[in-house]
Design a protein around this motif. Sequence first.
Motif, PDB file in Angstrom:
ATOM      1  N   ILE A   1      50.474  29.349  77.121  1.00 14.03           N
ATOM      2  CA  ILE A   1      49.199  29.820  76.589  1.00 14.03           C
ATOM      3  C   ILE A   1      49.430  31.014  75.664  1.00 14.03           C
ATOM      4  O   ILE A   1      48.803  31.129  74.602  1.00 14.03           O
ATOM      5  CB  ILE A   1      48.227  30.189  77.725  1.00 14.03           C
TER       6      ILE A   1
ATOM      7  N   TYR B   1      48.178  26.292  74.374  1.00 18.77           N
ATOM      8  CA  TYR B   1      47.915  25.082  75.148  1.00 18.77           C
ATOM      9  C   TYR B   1      49.192  24.639  75.849  1.00 18.77           C
ATOM     10  O   TYR B   1      50.302  25.074  75.512  1.00 18.77           O
ATOM     11  CB  TYR B   1      47.420  23.948  74.244  1.00 18.77           C
TER      12      TYR B   1
ATOM     13  N   LEU C   1      39.051  29.297  78.696  1.00 15.63           N
ATOM     14  CA  LEU C   1      40.206  28.425  78.873  1.00 15.63           C
ATOM     15  C   LEU C   1      39.747  27.127  79.528  1.00 15.63           C
ATOM     16  O   LEU C   1      39.059  27.160  80.546  1.00 15.63           O
ATOM     17  CB  LEU C   1      41.261  29.113  79.738  1.00 15.63           C
ATOM     18  N   SER C   2      40.120  26.000  78.939  1.00 15.12           N
ATOM     19  CA  SER C   2      39.724  24.687  79.439  1.00 15.12           C
ATOM     20  C   SER C   2      40.876  24.034  80.204  1.00 15.12           C
ATOM     21  O   SER C   2      42.044  24.222  79.848  1.00 15.12           O
ATOM     22  CB  SER C   2      39.327  23.764  78.277  1.00 15.12           C
ATOM     23  N   THR C   3      40.537  23.270  81.230  1.00 11.76           N
ATOM     24  CA  THR C   3      41.535  22.495  81.976  1.00 11.76           C
ATOM     25  C   THR C   3      41.029  21.069  82.126  1.00 11.76           C
ATOM     26  O   THR C   3      39.833  20.840  82.321  1.00 11.76           O
ATOM     27  CB  THR C   3      41.790  23.083  83.381  1.00 11.76           C
TER      28      THR C   3
ATOM     29  N   ILE D   1      43.973  16.270  70.372  1.00 13.92           N
ATOM     30  CA  ILE D   1      43.797  17.720  70.205  1.00 13.92           C
ATOM     31  C   ILE D   1      44.121  18.091  68.768  1.00 13.92           C
ATOM     32  O   ILE D   1      45.159  17.668  68.223  1.00 13.92           O
ATOM     33  CB  ILE D   1      44.694  18.502  71.177  1.00 13.92           C
TER      34      ILE D   1
ATOM     35  N   VAL E   1      46.033  19.120  81.260  1.00 16.26           N
ATOM     36  CA  VAL E   1      46.044  19.775  79.959  1.00 16.26           C
ATOM     37  C   VAL E   1      45.266  21.077  80.081  1.00 16.26           C
ATOM     38  O   VAL E   1      44.165  21.093  80.644  1.00 16.26           O
ATOM     39  CB  VAL E   1      45.407  18.888  78.873  1.00 16.26           C
TER      40      VAL E   1
ATOM     41  N   PHE F   1      44.090  24.533  77.672  1.00 18.62           N
ATOM     42  CA  PHE F   1      44.081  25.047  76.300  1.00 18.62           C
ATOM     43  C   PHE F   1      42.957  26.064  76.112  1.00 18.62           C
ATOM     44  O   PHE F   1      41.971  26.073  76.861  1.00 18.62           O
ATOM     45  CB  PHE F   1      43.936  23.905  75.297  1.00 18.62           C
TER      46      PHE F   1
ATOM     47  N   SER G   1      39.720  27.440  74.870  1.00 16.73           N
ATOM     48  CA  SER G   1      38.497  26.685  74.598  1.00 16.73           C
ATOM     49  C   SER G   1      37.991  26.858  73.176  1.00 16.73           C
ATOM     50  O   SER G   1      37.430  25.918  72.591  1.00 16.73           O
ATOM     51  CB  SER G   1      37.403  27.107  75.583  1.00 16.73           C
TER      52      SER G   1
ATOM     53  N   PHE H   1      40.839  25.003  69.989  1.00 22.30           N
ATOM     54  CA  PHE H   1      41.274  23.635  69.747  1.00 22.30           C
ATOM     55  C   PHE H   1      40.122  22.626  69.851  1.00 22.30           C
ATOM     56  O   PHE H   1      39.682  22.299  70.955  1.00 22.30           O
ATOM     57  CB  PHE H   1      42.366  23.239  70.736  1.00 22.30           C
TER      58      PHE H   1
ATOM     59  N   HIS I   1      38.780  18.877  70.085  1.00 20.50           N
ATOM     60  CA  HIS I   1      39.409  17.732  70.732  1.00 20.50           C
ATOM     61  C   HIS I   1      38.387  16.621  70.907  1.00 20.50           C
ATOM     62  O   HIS I   1      37.180  16.856  70.775  1.00 20.50           O
ATOM     63  CB  HIS I   1      40.013  18.126  72.083  1.00 20.50           C
TER      64      HIS I   1
END
Length: 213
Positions: free
Chosen positions: A23, A28, A140-142, A160, A180, A182, A184, A187, A189
């Motif tokens: 990160i 990501y 932050l996305s998961t 992405i 994944v 990344f 937020s 990126f 997607h």
Amino acid sequence: MNRPLSYTDSTNEDIFARICHAIADDGYIVLPQALPDELLNYLFVNLIELNPHEFERAGIGREEEFQKNRFVRQDTIHWLEPQMEFAQGYFAWMEELRLRLNRHLFLGLFDYEAMFAHYPEGAFYKRHLDAFKGNTNRRLSTVLYLNPQWYPEDGGELLIYQKRQKTPFATVPPTYGTMVIFLSEKFPHEVLPANKSRFSLTGWFRVNDQNPY
């Protein structure tokens, strides 16, 4: 069913370090196998047994800007709560990750929300950002994929992009156990249509609205 799992596996220390470094350097990371097998399998078995009538159609935007647009996304979702017995091990794992990210990257992550998403055959989610316009709450996305026996011809990949780029720099098949993570806001997607039902557990680490990040 069965006992809830707790996060106790110290071997994941290296996973957390890898995530922090990725990160910081790239924004990501794609992990083919992030969670311990026992935790992953226990989570999967319980998620697929959720009552399908309790799912709701997913929308876009938040509060007064919220809307349901089937030309943008076509999945149905079920929000998870930390008090759900079968999800406690997963939330504990994410809490450990939150603490590590804050300690090493000073992201100011405050809490975590998660939803179980079902994409029926042919469903998609067009290119988008997870952070809402004018709101940096999601930091932050998961995404954790829960699709056993997934083959290339099944489709449903996550694409992405870099901002302002039309060609994706990463294509991620939604194979079982892949995670994944990344930034937020960084990126865009999208989710391509799949040739059979597709399942994922999507979450966001958030910051306080007053947080300068």
